[in-house]
Design a protein around this motif. Structure first.
Motif, short mmCIF file in Angstrom:
data_model
loop_
_atom_site.label_atom_id
_atom_site.label_comp_id
_atom_site.label_asym_id
_atom_site.label_seq_id
_atom_site.Cartn_x
_atom_site.Cartn_y
_atom_site.Cartn_z
N PRO A 133 -1.96 5.26 -4.04
CA PRO A 133 -0.84 4.84 -4.91
C PRO A 133 0.54 5.03 -4.30
CG PRO A 133 -2.48 6.06 -6.17
CD PRO A 133 -2.87 6.18 -4.72
N SER A 134 0.65 5.84 -3.26
CA SER A 134 1.96 6.03 -2.62
C SER A 134 2.40 4.81 -1.84
CB SER A 134 1.91 7.25 -1.69
OG SER A 134 0.99 7.03 -0.62
N VAL A 135 1.47 3.91 -1.54
CA VAL A 135 1.81 2.68 -0.82
C VAL A 135 2.44 1.70 -1.82
CG1 VAL A 135 0.91 0.71 0.50
CG2 VAL A 135 -0.07 2.99 0.83
N PRO A 136 3.66 1.27 -1.57
CA PRO A 136 4.38 0.42 -2.54
C PRO A 136 3.95 -1.05 -2.46
CG PRO A 136 5.78 0.81 -0.66
CD PRO A 136 4.52 1.61 -0.41
N ALA A 137 2.69 -1.30 -2.76
CA ALA A 137 2.17 -2.66 -2.74
C ALA A 137 1.25 -2.86 -3.93
CB ALA A 137 1.42 -2.93 -1.44
N ARG A 138 1.47 -3.96 -4.65
CA ARG A 138 0.68 -4.25 -5.84
C ARG A 138 -0.33 -5.37 -5.60
NH1 ARG A 138 1.04 -0.29 -9.79
NH2 ARG A 138 3.02 0.78 -9.39
N ASN A 139 -0.24 -6.01 -4.46
CA ASN A 139 -1.17 -7.08 -4.13
C ASN A 139 -1.23 -7.21 -2.62
OD1 ASN A 139 1.07 -8.84 -3.34
ND2 ASN A 139 1.45 -9.03 -5.55
N ALA A 140 -2.12 -8.08 -2.14
CA ALA A 140 -2.33 -8.21 -0.70
C ALA A 140 -1.09 -8.73 0.01
CB ALA A 140 -3.52 -9.12 -0.43
N ALA A 141 -0.37 -9.66 -0.59
CA ALA A 141 0.83 -10.21 0.04
C ALA A 141 1.88 -9.12 0.23
CB ALA A 141 1.38 -11.35 -0.82
N GLU A 142 2.05 -8.26 -0.77
CA GLU A 142 3.03 -7.17 -0.66
C GLU A 142 2.59 -6.16 0.39
OE1 GLU A 142 3.79 -5.44 -4.45
OE2 GLU A 142 4.66 -7.28 -5.30
N LEU A 143 1.27 -5.92 0.49
CA LEU A 143 0.78 -4.99 1.52
C LEU A 143 1.07 -5.54 2.90
CD1 LEU A 143 -0.79 -2.48 2.40
CD2 LEU A 143 -2.89 -3.84 2.22
#
Length: 323
Positions: A133-143
């Motif tokens: 959860p510390s990774v600020p991505a909510r979907n694959a594109a944001e990752l």
């Protein structure tokens, strides 16, 4: 005498031909050994035992599952490739048949397409791309965007170099053009434990392994690795929505030795289709996050050929070597 000789020999040949045909039609007249290159426990073992039991009911004989782990499943694969093609030694083959020729070319069988006879598909199971959860991505594109902005800062685990979930990661890195660090573990459980504790930031996990962590909020699921959605997590979009054509799964199929007679392939294939379309078995496997995938010998042959080419190209391009 010369002109009459074929007439004299023809009747003698007919009983032998009849006996051979009858032997094939009578298959199986005793129990069948089905080898699996994994230890007891786990989804692959569970699925194999369930399918063997259901096939046995259709065939009227017991299918005995034998666990023969070792050498990246090559112990079981080789034993079946070297067995007599009489239908009494079969193989629960998996994705490793498509991976080993490029990753570990010294292992046998070196050419599963020639050394084994496909009988039918059993299942495909996808992997969940999930992160701490510390990774600020909510979907694959944001990752992907975050990884590009922070090259080399994200650590992704796997159950070991050359495992299908590792190759999914390598395919993801290559297709997305990102720089993340691969951290291999000896199995998925220790990797998932470190993901929960933020020692690594992401990984591709089998659906049934990822589900508890995602439901608890210990990890955040972003996408599914298969081209289709997973029944156990229907809300997850396929990675293919962001990276067209992406399709990384673990699959299992039933094989026999090369030269397995067509009548045996047909009878075993029919029993396998009865198993993979059985509503009770479908429900049992769905609870394990596995979707049974009915498919004949041609479908399995096509899967093996396509994945051998895909994983082989990736392994060579990324210079992946076994640990």
């Amino acid at each position: 005498m010369i002109t009459r000789r074929p007439l004299l020999f023809a009747p003698l040949a007919l009983p032998a031909l009849a006996r051979g045909a009858a032997a094939q039609e009578a298959w199986p007249s005793r129990s069948v050994s089905v080898l699996l290159g994994y230890p007891p426990g786990g989804v692959t073992d569970f699925a194999s035992r369930a399918v063997c039991d259901r096939m046995g009911r259709s065939l009227g004989q017991t299918l005995v599952l034998e666990n023969r782990p070792g050498a990246a499943t090559a112990v079981a694969n080789t034993a079946v490739a070297q067995a007599r093609p009489d239908g009494y030694t079969l193989l629960m083959g998996t994705s490793t048949l498509a991976i080993n020729p490029a990753l570990q070319p010294t292992l046998t069988p070196r050419d599963p397409m020639k050394d084994l006879t496909p009988i039918g598909m059993i299942y495909r199971t996808a992997f969940v791309l999930h992160v701490h959860p510390s990774v600020p991505a909510r979907n694959a594109a944001e990752l992907i965007a975050y990884a590009k902005a922070n090259p080399g800062r994200l650590n992704f685990g796997s159950s070991g170099t050359g495992a299908v979930n590792h190759l999914c990661l390598e395919l993801f890195r290559a297709r997305a053009g990102i720089d993340v660090v691969h951290v291999p573990y000896r199995g998925g459980a220790p990797a998932l434990l470190d993901l929960r504790q933020n020692r690594i930031q992401g990984m591709f996990s089998a659906v049934q392994e990822a589900l508890p962590a995602v439901r608890e909020g210990a990890t955040r699921a972003l996408a599914i690795s298969s081209k289709e959605r997973a029944a156990a997590m229907p809300e997850l979009p396929p990675l293919a929505d962001v990276l067209p054509g992406f399709d990384g799964v673990f699959w299992q199929g039933l094989f026999g030795p090369a030269g397995l007679p067509a009548p045996i392939v047909a009878r075993a294939g029919a029993a396998l289709r009865e198993a993979t379309t059985d509503s009770e078995l479908i429900a049992r496997m769905a609870a394990q996050g596995v979707a049974l995938t009915p498919g004949d010998d041609a479908a399995l042959r096509r899967t093996l050929a396509e994945e051998t080419a895909m994983w082989g190209q990736l392994i060579r391009e990324q210079n992946i070597r076994p640990e």
